[in-house]
Design a protein around this motif. Structure first.
Motif, PDB file in Angstrom:
ATOM      1  N   LYS A 336       0.929  -2.773  -5.055  1.00  0.00           N
ATOM      2  CA  LYS A 336       0.126  -1.894  -5.904  1.00  0.00           C
ATOM      3  C   LYS A 336      -1.000  -1.217  -5.100  1.00  0.00           C
ATOM      4  O   LYS A 336      -1.393  -0.089  -5.396  1.00  0.00           O
ATOM      5  CB  LYS A 336      -0.462  -2.691  -7.070  1.00  0.00           C
ATOM      6  N   LYS A 337      -1.525  -1.947  -4.106  1.00  0.00           N
ATOM      7  CA  LYS A 337      -2.584  -1.386  -3.265  1.00  0.00           C
ATOM      8  C   LYS A 337      -2.265  -1.652  -1.802  1.00  0.00           C
ATOM      9  O   LYS A 337      -1.640  -2.655  -1.469  1.00  0.00           O
ATOM     10  CB  LYS A 337      -3.940  -2.009  -3.601  1.00  0.00           C
ATOM     11  N   LEU A 338      -2.711  -0.739  -0.930  1.00  0.00           N
ATOM     12  CA  LEU A 338      -2.512  -0.887   0.515  1.00  0.00           C
ATOM     13  C   LEU A 338      -3.857  -0.874   1.233  1.00  0.00           C
ATOM     14  O   LEU A 338      -4.721  -0.031   0.944  1.00  0.00           O
ATOM     15  CB  LEU A 338      -1.635   0.239   1.048  1.00  0.00           C
ATOM     16  N   SER A 340      -6.166  -0.404   4.665  1.00  0.00           N
ATOM     17  CA  SER A 340      -6.112   0.634   5.697  1.00  0.00           C
ATOM     18  C   SER A 340      -5.200   0.213   6.848  1.00  0.00           C
ATOM     19  O   SER A 340      -4.471   1.026   7.422  1.00  0.00           O
ATOM     20  CB  SER A 340      -7.523   0.930   6.229  1.00  0.00           C
ATOM     21  N   LYS A 341      -5.196  -1.079   7.152  1.00  0.00           N
ATOM     22  CA  LYS A 341      -4.330  -1.590   8.206  1.00  0.00           C
ATOM     23  C   LYS A 341      -2.863  -1.446   7.814  1.00  0.00           C
ATOM     24  O   LYS A 341      -2.016  -1.053   8.632  1.00  0.00           O
ATOM     25  CB  LYS A 341      -4.676  -3.049   8.470  1.00  0.00           C
ATOM     26  N   ALA A 342      -2.557  -1.755   6.525  1.00  0.00           N
ATOM     27  CA  ALA A 342      -1.186  -1.649   6.048  1.00  0.00           C
ATOM     28  C   ALA A 342      -0.729  -0.194   6.030  1.00  0.00           C
ATOM     29  O   ALA A 342       0.420   0.119   6.364  1.00  0.00           O
ATOM     30  CB  ALA A 342      -1.065  -2.259   4.652  1.00  0.00           C
ATOM     31  N   LYS A 343      -1.671   0.706   5.646  1.00  0.00           N
ATOM     32  CA  LYS A 343      -1.333   2.125   5.620  1.00  0.00           C
ATOM     33  C   LYS A 343      -0.990   2.623   7.009  1.00  0.00           C
ATOM     34  O   LYS A 343      -0.040   3.395   7.191  1.00  0.00           O
ATOM     35  CB  LYS A 343      -2.492   2.936   5.053  1.00  0.00           C
ATOM     36  N   LYS A 344      -1.770   2.174   8.012  1.00  0.00           N
ATOM     37  CA  LYS A 344      -1.504   2.604   9.386  1.00  0.00           C
ATOM     38  C   LYS A 344      -0.125   2.106   9.848  1.00  0.00           C
ATOM     39  O   LYS A 344       0.626   2.831  10.498  1.00  0.00           O
ATOM     40  CB  LYS A 344      -2.592   2.072  10.324  1.00  0.00           C
ATOM     41  N   ALA A 345       0.197   0.840   9.462  1.00  0.00           N
ATOM     42  CA  ALA A 345       1.489   0.286   9.844  1.00  0.00           C
ATOM     43  C   ALA A 345       2.635   1.082   9.223  1.00  0.00           C
ATOM     44  O   ALA A 345       3.663   1.341   9.865  1.00  0.00           O
ATOM     45  CB  ALA A 345       1.573  -1.179   9.429  1.00  0.00           C
ATOM     46  N   ILE A 346       2.428   1.511   7.999  1.00  0.00           N
ATOM     47  CA  ILE A 346       3.481   2.271   7.318  1.00  0.00           C
ATOM     48  C   ILE A 346       3.598   3.668   7.925  1.00  0.00           C
ATOM     49  O   ILE A 346       4.691   4.231   8.035  1.00  0.00           O
ATOM     50  CB  ILE A 346       3.199   2.329   5.806  1.00  0.00           C
ATOM     51  N   GLU A 347       2.438   4.232   8.320  1.00  0.00           N
ATOM     52  CA  GLU A 347       2.470   5.536   8.989  1.00  0.00           C
ATOM     53  C   GLU A 347       3.267   5.443  10.284  1.00  0.00           C
ATOM     54  O   GLU A 347       4.010   6.362  10.640  1.00  0.00           O
ATOM     55  CB  GLU A 347       1.038   6.009   9.282  1.00  0.00           C
TER      56      GLU A 347
END
Length: 354
Positions: A336-338, A340-347
């Motif tokens: 449901k939420k990401l 900033s570290k998770a967002k970078k990994a997904i990027e």
């Protein structure tokens, strides 16, 4: 104009004696006056049958046509009552078990029916696990059952049995009733001895000579493996007892409590398993508890779709040599939420084309 007996019964001239008999039974049921039928038509049918069912009369009819025999029985044309058993004194005693087998009720007689106790229906609830693995339940029922003291005889222990005076030990009574064909005799079970032909010299003090009484009984119910909710179990002879006859049956309707994890689909068990996105992509190992409370380590391979099913052979419903499977339906869930570290990994994954 002479009557055509074959047309009246609706049979061919080459019809066998049995075919003639069957045709007569059908038409007799339809046109009998006691059942609201046409009396004139019934007389005609009976007249035709009396001739065609007798080989000698049938030969004469085929050779010379319709013949008349002194007015017949009670004005029924060529009907000769003497062909039936027990004719005498202007009446007819039909052997309804033979001539009108299956239609004895038309004439108020026929084959005696065996007495039978009342059936009982109950409901029982079992857990999902019990429905899969099977279980034995004991229930306490209040019902009419065989007297344990006299074992159903109705006699006091140690006393003798006397011949029933009402039926002279025959266990049955002959009843005669009048109809357009004359007097018909049927057979009924003797009410005094309930068909036994004997009555106790001294009655059982517990059941008052009835042989049955209302009491509490413990009944063991075997719930078979793999039973579905709403299914019925029939237990022959476990219903209410009746003197001089067979006990009824017990019908058990099974209700199954739902399980928080498992559902049943035929012989298979099904469970849902939500998967974290990383586990869905990379695979993992999960510990599950089977329906028989065994711990099982399951290796989950990387998923190639958002929803997939993993099949574990032989871990479903097991009945004798038949085995169902356990179906693990896996669903990849999105966070449901990401962070900033998770967002970078997904990027970074996006740059990989994922």
């Amino acid at each position: 104009m002479a009557k055509n007996y074959y047309d009246i019964l609706g049979v061919d001239k080459k019809a066998s004696k049995e075919d003639v008999k069957k045709a007569f039974r059908t038409l007799a049921q339809k046109h009998h006056p006691d059942k609201g039928g046409d009396e004139a038509k019934f007389k005609e049918i009976t007249e035709a049958y009396s001739t065609l069912s007798d080989e000698k009369k049938r030969r004469e009819y085929d050779s010379y046509g319709q013949t008349f025999q002194g007015g017949g029985a009670g004005g029924y044309g060529g009907f000769d009552p003497s062909q039936f058993s027990g004719f005498g004194n202007g009446g007819v005693e039909f052997d309804l078990n033979d001539l009108f087998e299956g239609f004895g009720d038309i004439f108020g007689g026929g084959r005696q029916r065996t007495k039978r106790g009342r059936d009982i229906s109950i409901d029982i609830e079992v857990s999902f696990k019990e429905s899969i693995l099977g279980v034995t339940r004991v229930v306490l029922l209040t019902k009419v059952g065989t007297c344990d003291t006299c074992e159903g005889s109705g006699a006091k222990k140690g006393t003798s049995m006397d011949t029933c005076k009402t039926c002279n030990g025959q266990g049955k009574m002959h009843e005669t009733r009048n109809s357009p064909l004359g007097a018909f005799t049927s057979v009924r079970t003797c009410a005094s001895c309930e068909g036994a032909g004997k009555i106790p010299k001294e009655k059982c003090p517990v059941c008052s000579g009835q042989g049955i009484l209302r009491k509490e009984e413990e009944i063991k119910i075997q719930i078979p493996k793999g039973i579905d909710a709403g299914e019925m179990i029939r237990m022959p002879g476990q219903g209410e007892a009746v003197k001089g006859g067979a006990s009824g049956d017990l019908y058990v309707k099974v209700h199954v409590k739902p399980h928080p994890v498992f559902k049943k689909e035929g012989m298979n068990l099904v469970m849902q398993m939500p998967m974290k996105l990383t586990d869905a992509l990379l695979g993992t190992t999960e510990s599950i508890t089977t329906i028989d409370d065994k711990k099982l380590e399951v290796k989950i391979p990387p998923m190639t779709a958002a929803e997939q099913t993993l099949r574990l052979k032989g871990k479903g419903v097991v009945i004798d040599s038949h085995e169902g499977d356990l179906l693990i339906r896996m669903t990849a869930t999105l966070p449901k939420k990401l962070s900033s570290k998770a967002k970078k990994a997904i990027e970074d994954l996006r740059t990989e084309g994922l």
